[in-house]
Design an enzyme around this catalytic site. Structure first.
Site, mmCIF file in Angstrom:
data_model
loop_
_atom_site.group_PDB
_atom_site.id
_atom_site.type_symbol
_atom_site.label_atom_id
_atom_site.label_comp_id
_atom_site.label_asym_id
_atom_site.label_seq_id
_atom_site.Cartn_x
_atom_site.Cartn_y
_atom_site.Cartn_z
ATOM 1 N N LYS A 71 0.875 -1.179 0.000
ATOM 2 C CA LYS A 71 0.000 0.000 0.000
ATOM 3 C C LYS A 71 0.901 1.214 0.000
ATOM 4 O O LYS A 71 1.799 1.340 0.837
ATOM 5 C CB LYS A 71 -0.914 0.033 1.224
ATOM 6 C CG LYS A 71 -1.761 1.325 1.228
ATOM 7 C CD LYS A 71 -2.924 1.276 2.197
ATOM 8 C CE LYS A 71 -2.554 1.784 3.555
ATOM 9 N NZ LYS A 71 -3.758 2.043 4.383
ATOM 10 N N SER A 203 -6.349 11.483 17.090
ATOM 11 C CA SER A 203 -4.964 11.824 16.745
ATOM 12 C C SER A 203 -4.249 12.387 17.968
ATOM 13 O O SER A 203 -3.366 13.234 17.822
ATOM 14 C CB SER A 203 -4.948 12.868 15.633
ATOM 15 O OG SER A 203 -5.829 12.521 14.612
ATOM 16 N N MET A 223 -7.074 2.411 18.711
ATOM 17 C CA MET A 223 -6.841 2.350 17.266
ATOM 18 C C MET A 223 -6.148 3.592 16.702
ATOM 19 O O MET A 223 -5.684 3.576 15.568
ATOM 20 C CB MET A 223 -8.184 2.158 16.541
ATOM 21 C CG MET A 223 -8.983 0.959 16.994
ATOM 22 S SD MET A 223 -8.090 -0.597 16.875
ATOM 23 C CE MET A 223 -7.855 -0.741 15.116
ATOM 24 N N ASP A 226 -0.672 5.262 15.896
ATOM 25 C CA ASP A 226 0.001 4.510 14.828
ATOM 26 C C ASP A 226 1.325 5.167 14.444
ATOM 27 O O ASP A 226 1.851 4.917 13.371
ATOM 28 C CB ASP A 226 -0.923 4.379 13.607
ATOM 29 C CG ASP A 226 -1.402 5.729 13.093
ATOM 30 O OD1 ASP A 226 -1.038 6.761 13.688
ATOM 31 O OD2 ASP A 226 -2.140 5.761 12.092
HETATM 32 P P1 NAD Z 1 -9.641 12.651 11.651
HETATM 33 O O1 NAD Z 1 -8.673 13.764 11.424
HETATM 34 O O2 NAD Z 1 -10.852 12.554 10.782
HETATM 35 O O3 NAD Z 1 -10.160 12.704 13.172
HETATM 36 C C1 NAD Z 1 -9.262 12.900 14.250
HETATM 37 C C2 NAD Z 1 -9.974 12.694 15.568
HETATM 38 O O4 NAD Z 1 -9.033 12.929 16.638
HETATM 39 C C3 NAD Z 1 -11.119 13.680 15.812
HETATM 40 O O5 NAD Z 1 -12.055 13.054 16.655
HETATM 41 C C4 NAD Z 1 -10.413 14.823 16.541
HETATM 42 O O6 NAD Z 1 -11.310 15.627 17.290
HETATM 43 C C5 NAD Z 1 -9.468 14.040 17.428
HETATM 44 N N1 NAD Z 1 -8.262 14.775 17.829
HETATM 45 C C6 NAD Z 1 -7.444 15.494 17.032
HETATM 46 N N2 NAD Z 1 -6.410 15.987 17.760
HETATM 47 C C7 NAD Z 1 -6.611 15.563 19.035
HETATM 48 C C8 NAD Z 1 -5.908 15.752 20.252
HETATM 49 N N3 NAD Z 1 -4.765 16.433 20.289
HETATM 50 N N4 NAD Z 1 -6.399 15.168 21.361
HETATM 51 C C9 NAD Z 1 -7.544 14.435 21.321
HETATM 52 N N5 NAD Z 1 -8.229 14.215 20.199
HETATM 53 C C10 NAD Z 1 -7.784 14.784 19.080
HETATM 54 O O7 NAD Z 1 -8.781 11.330 11.608
HETATM 55 P P2 NAD Z 1 -9.246 9.825 11.342
HETATM 56 O O8 NAD Z 1 -9.067 9.517 9.904
HETATM 57 O O9 NAD Z 1 -10.561 9.585 11.988
HETATM 58 O O10 NAD Z 1 -8.097 9.020 12.119
HETATM 59 C C11 NAD Z 1 -8.047 9.030 13.537
HETATM 60 C C12 NAD Z 1 -6.738 8.443 14.001
HETATM 61 O O11 NAD Z 1 -6.664 7.070 13.612
HETATM 62 C C13 NAD Z 1 -5.494 9.110 13.407
HETATM 63 O O12 NAD Z 1 -4.553 9.255 14.455
HETATM 64 C C14 NAD Z 1 -5.001 8.122 12.373
HETATM 65 O O13 NAD Z 1 -3.608 8.206 12.163
HETATM 66 C C15 NAD Z 1 -5.394 6.806 13.045
HETATM 67 N N6 NAD Z 1 -5.531 5.663 12.148
HETATM 68 C C16 NAD Z 1 -5.106 4.462 12.585
HETATM 69 C C17 NAD Z 1 -5.216 3.342 11.786
HETATM 70 C C18 NAD Z 1 -4.784 1.988 12.285
HETATM 71 O O14 NAD Z 1 -4.718 1.050 11.500
HETATM 72 N N7 NAD Z 1 -4.537 1.822 13.549
HETATM 73 C C19 NAD Z 1 -5.766 3.453 10.498
HETATM 74 C C20 NAD Z 1 -6.235 4.699 10.073
HETATM 75 C C21 NAD Z 1 -6.116 5.795 10.913
#
Ligand code: NAD
Length: 325
Positions: A71, A203, A223, A226
């Site tokens: 990917k 995040s 989740m 990462d």
């Molecule tokens: P997004 O930007 O749409 O949403 C981010 C979320 O985190 C929102 O709810 C926001 O309010 C909150 N947030 C942002 N900064 C914050 C902080 N400092 N403290 C607390 N909350 C905070 O992102 P998304 O696409 O929903 O992804 C969310 C997270 O999941 C990201 O960190 C992304 O890297 C991670 N992710 C992990 C995997 C995995 O396989 N584990 C896969 C995809 C995404």
């Protein structure tokens, strides 16, 4: 494999890959990882110094599922202003017998559905069977996918949620209402007091949930963490819990366990691949009061597993194009 290159766009992926198919594919690849039949290659992630972009590769080989590929993609923060998704990725599948490029598959929808499948696999194998309340920490793009998939794993009766920006909570409320369940926006302490299963998908770079707020018997799927430096929960929750992950090497370096391990509170031997529970070589939850935690870091093999499903179904349903190589 058939001759030529299969092209499966985002719309085709959304049309053909169901939550159930993603769950089965991710569960199988986690199981193969635990036996050593499938393994991920080192991840590459680079800041480009252009468009503020982060770009990289996640790749691996699943000999049980015969999935080989990569990917490729990353994060372009300026995309939203152009009407595009900030996270952009594409999966390249290769024929394991010849090395020929077999399929190009859009990776944006697949990333969300495979990440939701990972937490769902953990809930299916580790949460208490009588779990009734699910708690969501985070209300961004991934959260709705997470909640929709999780609701299929237990007979949940209520959804509680917290987000630093409460104006984002209607996204989760809509999913709860779609499933006919009551929804309540709550403070974090209250979320811990009510929830039997908690998904964190933010995040954040600091703990959002503290040990004292989590009740016995809770299952957490962490989740969001990462990357090095990210964090969603108090390391004391990990030491109180039985900890599972997709891949131990990632869990201790870029996953939620990086903090507990970094503080010397636990070691890599304290973390079990979820595939061992799927395969039956680890019992998983052994008591009603046990706290279980899944550290979902996200591995390339998950992407390959769902991309393979997308390629097969899109071709069968006439939703893909095949061109000569
Ligand atoms: P997004 O930007 O749409 O949403 C981010 C979320 O985190 C929102 O709810 C926001 O309010 C909150 N947030 C942002 N900064 C914050 C902080 N400092 N403290 C607390 N909350 C905070 O992102 P998304 O696409 O929903 O992804 C969310 C997270 O999941 C990201 O960190 C992304 O890297 C991670 N992710 C992990 C995997 C995995 O396989 N584990 C896969 C995809 C995404």
């Amino acid at each position: 494999m058939a001759e030529g290159l299969l092209i499966v766009n985002e719309a085709a992926c959304e049309a053909v890959v169901t939550r159930g198919a993603a769950f089965a594919a991710v569960e199988s690849t986690f199981a193969a990882m635990a036996t050593g039949e499938a393994w991920n290659f080192p991840v590459v992630r680079e800041a480009l110094g252009h468009a503020d972009a982060l770009y990289g590769f996640k790749s691996g080989f699943d000999r049980a599922g015969m999935a080989l590929g990569v990917k490729s993609g990353g994060y372009w923060p300026g995309n939203a202003a152009k009407g595009l998704t900030n996270h952009q990725s594409t999966v390249f599948l290769f024929d394991p017998d010849t090395g020929q490029l077999a399929a190009l598959v859009g990776g944006n929808y697949l990333t969300a559905i495979r990440t939701a499948a990972a937490s769902s696999v953990s809930i299916a194998h580790l949460a208490r069977p009588d779990a009734k309340v699910i708690g969501m920490v985070g209300a961004g793009h991934q959260s709705a996918f997470q909640l929709r998939a999780a609701l299929e794993q237990r007979d949940f009766e209520k959804v509680v949620a917290w987000n630093p920006h409460p104006d984002m909570l209607p996204r989760l409320q809509a999913v709860a209402e779609e499933a006919g369940l009551p929804f309540e926006g709550v403070e974090r302490e209250e979320l811990g007091a009510q929830a039997d299963v908690i998904i964190t998908i933010t995040s954040a770079f600091e703990p959002l949930l503290m040990r004292d707020w989590i009740k016995p018997g809770t299952h957490l799927a962490c989740m969001g963490t990462d990357t090095k430096g990210k964090q969603e929960v108090d390391p004391a929750i990990l030491t109180a819990a039985t900890v599972f992950t997709d891949e131990v090497a990632q869990s201790i370096t870029i996953g939620e366990a990086q903090h507990a391990v970094g503080h010397g509170l636990m070691g890599e031997g304290d973390i079990t691949p979820i595939g061992a529970v799927i395969n039956g070589t680890h019992p998983g939850r052994t008591s009603e009061a046990e706290i279980t935690l899944f550290d979902g870091t996200g591995v390339g093999l998950q992407d390959l597993a769902v991309a393979q499903v997308a390629a097969k179904l899109a071709e069968e349903q006439g939703k893909a194009q095949r061109i000569a190589l």
